[in-house]
Design a protein around this motif. Sequence first.
Motif, PDB file in Angstrom:
ATOM      1  N   SER A 154      39.545  28.382  31.114  1.00  0.00           N
ATOM      2  CA  SER A 154      38.273  28.690  30.459  1.00  0.00           C
ATOM      3  C   SER A 154      37.796  30.094  30.801  1.00  0.00           C
ATOM      4  O   SER A 154      37.350  30.842  29.925  1.00  0.00           O
ATOM      5  CB  SER A 154      37.214  27.661  30.859  1.00  0.00           C
ATOM      6  N   VAL A 155      37.905  30.465  32.077  1.00  0.00           N
ATOM      7  CA  VAL A 155      37.480  31.810  32.489  1.00  0.00           C
ATOM      8  C   VAL A 155      38.353  32.877  31.851  1.00  0.00           C
ATOM      9  O   VAL A 155      37.861  33.894  31.348  1.00  0.00           O
ATOM     10  CB  VAL A 155      37.501  31.922  34.028  1.00  0.00           C
ATOM     11  N   LEU A 156      39.672  32.656  31.855  1.00  0.00           N
ATOM     12  CA  LEU A 156      40.575  33.628  31.232  1.00  0.00           C
ATOM     13  C   LEU A 156      40.326  33.739  29.736  1.00  0.00           C
ATOM     14  O   LEU A 156      40.371  34.843  29.169  1.00  0.00           O
ATOM     15  CB  LEU A 156      42.034  33.226  31.495  1.00  0.00           C
ATOM     16  N   HIS A 157      40.054  32.603  29.082  1.00  0.00           N
ATOM     17  CA  HIS A 157      39.756  32.619  27.640  1.00  0.00           C
ATOM     18  C   HIS A 157      38.486  33.417  27.365  1.00  0.00           C
ATOM     19  O   HIS A 157      38.424  34.195  26.405  1.00  0.00           O
ATOM     20  CB  HIS A 157      39.611  31.184  27.142  1.00  0.00           C
ATOM     21  N   TRP A 158      37.480  33.260  28.231  1.00  0.00           N
ATOM     22  CA  TRP A 158      36.225  34.017  28.054  1.00  0.00           C
ATOM     23  C   TRP A 158      36.461  35.515  28.271  1.00  0.00           C
ATOM     24  O   TRP A 158      35.964  36.345  27.516  1.00  0.00           O
ATOM     25  CB  TRP A 158      35.180  33.497  29.026  1.00  0.00           C
TER      26      TRP A 158
END
Length: 209
Positions: free
Chosen positions: A23-27
């Motif tokens: 999720s953090v990498l996608h953001w």
Amino acid sequence: MSALRKWLFTGLLVIVPGAITVSVLHWIVGLLDQTLLILPAAWHPDKLLGFHIPGFGVVLTLLILLAVGATASNFAGRKLVQWGDALVSRIPVVRSIYSSVKQVSDTLFSESGNAFRTAVLVQWPREGVWTVAFVTGAPSGEVAAYLRDEFVSVYVPTTPNPTGGYFVMVRKSDCVELEMSVDAALRYIVSMGVVAPADPLLSTPKSTP
């Protein structure tokens, strides 16, 4: 029921770190992909390829950072940066914001800076209660003249989110300097003490006679 509970918590321990990381990498990738907006519409990878591939913004951002860093590292680039700083410092409202942000960034990212280079133990929020903090510098000017004794400025992060915290000034003699790295100290704080750093005395190989 005990077996089901054990499987449930084991599944959470496996899934949650990976899901949060994704999720953090996608953001981050989605945010950096907005860098493509500076390119002409005809040059957008989506237009050229006919479909969207996430990550082009990351590559473009890295190229821009490398180009700006290489330019600012030579004599002409440094002069250009100084001219830009002088120009911004003459704009009434912008100069206060820019100067504050620049001072913080210079302190954090400069190779000669000492901010967040040392982890220490301090008594916080009261005597007898210890926590891990990071040395950010030393008081100066009017503050140093008032304190008189040798103090250091430290940042006490909160847990599990270390981006929030407290700025305090404590006597240097009241700080216990730790041998652990800043990364290990951050992991220790974020995990709320679950991921304890390795003992440096145990990790140091013994010399053979």
